[in-house]
Scaffold this motif. Structure first.
Motif, PDB file in Angstrom:
ATOM      1  N   ASP A 163      33.181   1.813 -14.987  1.00  0.00           N
ATOM      2  CA  ASP A 163      33.752   1.080 -15.941  1.00  0.00           C
ATOM      3  C   ASP A 163      34.631   1.890 -17.170  1.00  0.00           C
ATOM      4  O   ASP A 163      35.494   1.490 -17.714  1.00  0.00           O
ATOM      5  N   GLU A 164      33.860   2.873 -17.580  1.00  0.00           N
ATOM      6  CA  GLU A 164      34.375   3.846 -18.771  1.00  0.00           C
ATOM      7  C   GLU A 164      35.472   4.347 -18.287  1.00  0.00           C
ATOM      8  O   GLU A 164      36.490   4.353 -19.173  1.00  0.00           O
ATOM      9  N   ALA A 165      35.558   4.783 -17.086  1.00  0.00           N
ATOM     10  CA  ALA A 165      36.826   5.610 -16.636  1.00  0.00           C
ATOM     11  C   ALA A 165      37.932   4.583 -16.603  1.00  0.00           C
ATOM     12  O   ALA A 165      39.014   4.794 -16.794  1.00  0.00           O
ATOM     13  N   LYS A 166      37.733   3.429 -15.972  1.00  0.00           N
ATOM     14  CA  LYS A 166      38.665   2.432 -15.772  1.00  0.00           C
ATOM     15  C   LYS A 166      39.289   1.892 -17.061  1.00  0.00           C
ATOM     16  O   LYS A 166      40.592   1.652 -17.238  1.00  0.00           O
ATOM     17  N   ALA A 167      38.369   1.775 -18.026  1.00  0.00           N
ATOM     18  CA  ALA A 167      38.790   1.197 -19.232  1.00  0.00           C
ATOM     19  C   ALA A 167      39.657   2.089 -20.199  1.00  0.00           C
ATOM     20  O   ALA A 167      40.508   1.614 -20.995  1.00  0.00           O
ATOM     21  N   HIS A 168      39.285   3.309 -20.181  1.00  0.00           N
ATOM     22  CA  HIS A 168      39.628   4.380 -21.303  1.00  0.00           C
ATOM     23  C   HIS A 168      40.633   5.471 -20.704  1.00  0.00           C
ATOM     24  O   HIS A 168      41.331   6.034 -21.747  1.00  0.00           O
ATOM     25  N   CYS A 169      40.978   5.768 -19.405  1.00  0.00           N
ATOM     26  CA  CYS A 169      41.620   6.733 -19.254  1.00  0.00           C
ATOM     27  C   CYS A 169      42.196   6.625 -17.897  1.00  0.00           C
ATOM     28  O   CYS A 169      41.529   5.964 -17.091  1.00  0.00           O
ATOM     29  N   ALA A 170      43.086   7.463 -17.342  1.00  0.00           N
ATOM     30  CA  ALA A 170      43.789   7.457 -16.326  1.00  0.00           C
ATOM     31  C   ALA A 170      43.205   8.713 -15.283  1.00  0.00           C
ATOM     32  O   ALA A 170      43.483   8.516 -14.000  1.00  0.00           O
ATOM     33  N   THR A 171      42.869   9.687 -15.689  1.00  0.00           N
ATOM     34  CA  THR A 171      42.549  10.833 -15.086  1.00  0.00           C
ATOM     35  C   THR A 171      41.329  11.610 -15.737  1.00  0.00           C
ATOM     36  O   THR A 171      40.928  11.105 -16.728  1.00  0.00           O
ATOM     37  N   GLY A 172      40.770  12.408 -15.072  1.00  0.00           N
ATOM     38  CA  GLY A 172      39.908  13.643 -15.885  1.00  0.00           C
ATOM     39  C   GLY A 172      38.356  13.156 -15.756  1.00  0.00           C
ATOM     40  O   GLY A 172      37.474  14.072 -16.546  1.00  0.00           O
ATOM     41  N   THR A 173      37.796  12.208 -15.019  1.00  0.00           N
ATOM     42  CA  THR A 173      36.206  12.181 -15.042  1.00  0.00           C
ATOM     43  C   THR A 173      35.847  12.111 -13.467  1.00  0.00           C
ATOM     44  O   THR A 173      36.640  12.081 -12.605  1.00  0.00           O
ATOM     45  N   ILE A 174      34.555  12.363 -13.125  1.00  0.00           N
ATOM     46  CA  ILE A 174      33.718  12.416 -12.018  1.00  0.00           C
ATOM     47  C   ILE A 174      33.006  11.055 -12.038  1.00  0.00           C
ATOM     48  O   ILE A 174      32.376  11.115 -12.808  1.00  0.00           O
ATOM     49  N   LEU A 175      33.410  10.394 -10.929  1.00  0.00           N
ATOM     50  CA  LEU A 175      32.363   9.103 -10.723  1.00  0.00           C
ATOM     51  C   LEU A 175      31.450   9.360  -9.401  1.00  0.00           C
ATOM     52  O   LEU A 175      32.020  10.052  -8.650  1.00  0.00           O
ATOM     53  N   SER A 176      30.449   8.879  -9.444  1.00  0.00           N
ATOM     54  CA  SER A 176      29.382   8.702  -8.052  1.00  0.00           C
ATOM     55  C   SER A 176      29.066   7.396  -7.888  1.00  0.00           C
ATOM     56  O   SER A 176      28.711   6.643  -9.026  1.00  0.00           O
ATOM     57  N   ILE A 177      29.036   6.908  -6.734  1.00  0.00           N
ATOM     58  CA  ILE A 177      28.710   5.818  -6.338  1.00  0.00           C
ATOM     59  C   ILE A 177      28.114   5.678  -5.001  1.00  0.00           C
ATOM     60  O   ILE A 177      28.348   6.488  -4.157  1.00  0.00           O
ATOM     61  N   ASP A 178      26.795   4.893  -4.803  1.00  0.00           N
ATOM     62  CA  ASP A 178      25.850   4.851  -3.620  1.00  0.00           C
ATOM     63  C   ASP A 178      26.579   3.679  -2.461  1.00  0.00           C
ATOM     64  O   ASP A 178      26.597   2.729  -3.302  1.00  0.00           O
ATOM     65  N   ILE A 179      26.899   4.041  -1.482  1.00  0.00           N
ATOM     66  CA  ILE A 179      27.450   2.966  -0.683  1.00  0.00           C
ATOM     67  C   ILE A 179      26.754   3.326   0.867  1.00  0.00           C
ATOM     68  O   ILE A 179      26.914   4.406   1.210  1.00  0.00           O
ATOM     69  N   PRO A 180      26.022   2.565   1.477  1.00  0.00           N
ATOM     70  CA  PRO A 180      25.697   2.740   2.663  1.00  0.00           C
ATOM     71  C   PRO A 180      26.646   3.321   3.817  1.00  0.00           C
ATOM     72  O   PRO A 180      27.643   2.067   3.695  1.00  0.00           O
ATOM     73  N   GLY A 181      26.636   4.118   4.543  1.00  0.00           N
ATOM     74  CA  GLY A 181      27.658   4.093   5.385  1.00  0.00           C
ATOM     75  C   GLY A 181      27.537   3.912   6.999  1.00  0.00           C
ATOM     76  O   GLY A 181      26.032   3.619   7.368  1.00  0.00           O
ATOM     77  N   LEU A 182      28.391   3.442   7.691  1.00  0.00           N
ATOM     78  CA  LEU A 182      28.230   3.083   8.821  1.00  0.00           C
ATOM     79  C   LEU A 182      28.204   4.428   9.833  1.00  0.00           C
ATOM     80  O   LEU A 182      29.116   5.297   9.545  1.00  0.00           O
ATOM     81  N   MET A 183      27.331   4.495  10.721  1.00  0.00           N
ATOM     82  CA  MET A 183      26.985   5.814  11.262  1.00  0.00           C
ATOM     83  C   MET A 183      27.939   5.896  12.651  1.00  0.00           C
ATOM     84  O   MET A 183      27.717   5.788  13.730  1.00  0.00           O
ATOM     85  N   ILE A 184      29.190   5.987  12.316  1.00  0.00           N
ATOM     86  CA  ILE A 184      30.260   6.243  13.139  1.00  0.00           C
ATOM     87  C   ILE A 184      31.171   7.372  12.811  1.00  0.00           C
ATOM     88  O   ILE A 184      31.463   7.713  11.626  1.00  0.00           O
ATOM     89  N   SER A 185      31.464   8.147  13.941  1.00  0.00           N
ATOM     90  CA  SER A 185      32.171   9.229  13.517  1.00  0.00           C
ATOM     91  C   SER A 185      33.514   9.485  14.586  1.00  0.00           C
ATOM     92  O   SER A 185      33.318   9.114  15.522  1.00  0.00           O
ATOM     93  N   SER A 186      34.455  10.329  14.120  1.00  0.00           N
ATOM     94  CA  SER A 186      35.661  10.382  14.910  1.00  0.00           C
ATOM     95  C   SER A 186      35.404  11.184  16.164  1.00  0.00           C
ATOM     96  O   SER A 186      35.646  11.034  17.425  1.00  0.00           O
TER      97      SER A 186
END
Length: 218
Positions: A163-186
């Motif tokens: 939210d901070e990155a989206k509201a205040h700047c267009a570049t320059g930060t590192i964000l991390s987010i937890d998302i369960p992944g589907l166990m599929i690979s190419s």
């Protein structure tokens, strides 16, 4: 950091060889699009990635598979710009190209998994990535993956809340987010096809139709 007007939604970039694209890629892109309220997520097939084995399918077929996969899906867009380059395909060049297209005010998220982030300090001009975009690192919940001291320090120096990155700047930060992944690979899909087995339900039917049409991965 560049200022970002709050009424302009960010754009997400998700690159990969997409050899072939599958439901794991697409589910991740769609979830990030909705969770972060993005204008769109652009899926960019890599031409000649420096850190991976070269793709088995040629670039135009991989782009066609991505286009088929996202057809009619709101928020997901196929972007073939990396395939127009010759030589190695560097992410920094893609970010510069996109930034020149959209201007300096709109926020841009470069999306990657933790596996890619762990090796980011081997990438071409990696420290400059934040001059053109935010970095969005997707983690699997509960997965512990140690970073080098160099990347730990860089992460801490630039870490921000989405939210901070989206509201205040267009570049320059590192964000991390937890998302369960589907166990599929190419790799898994290519192996099934090479063995004459059916990979249906691991990837969109429209993509499988192209694979069958061109007899890919046999």
């Amino acid at each position: 950091m560049q200022n970002n007007p709050s009424n302009v939604k960010p754009i997400g970039l998700l690159g990969g060889t997409f050899d072939p694209i599958h439901h794991g890629h697409l589910r991740l892109a769609l979830e990030l699009y909705e969770r972060l309220e993005l204008a769109e997520v652009r899926l960019l097939p890599a031409a000649s990635p420096p850190h991976k084995n070269q793709p088995m399918a040629d670039g135009q077929l991989r782009l066609a598979m991505v286009q088929a996969a996202v057809a009619g899906v709101t928020g997901l867009v196929a972007d073939g710009r990396e395939l127009k380059r010759t030589g190695r395909s560097y992410t920094i060049d893609t970010l510069i190209d996109v930034r020149n297209e959209i201007g300096t005010e709109q926020a841009l998220y470069l999306m990657m998994g933790m596996d890619a982030f762990m090796n980011l300090n081997t990438w071409h001009r990696w420290r400059e990535l934040l001059d053109f975009a935010h970095l969005l690192v997707v983690r699997r919940p509960g997965a512990l993956q140690p970073l080098s001291h160099e990347l730990q320090e860089w992460f801490r120096a630039h870490q921000a809340h989405p939210d901070e990155a989206k509201a205040h700047c267009a570049t320059g930060t590192i964000l991390s987010i937890d998302i369960p992944g589907l166990m599929i690979s190419s790799t898994q899909i290519r192996a099934l096809l090479a063995e004459g087995k059916n990979p249906r339900y691991l990837l969109p039917s429209s993509v499988l139709d192209l694979i069958e049409q061109y007899q890919l991965y046999r």
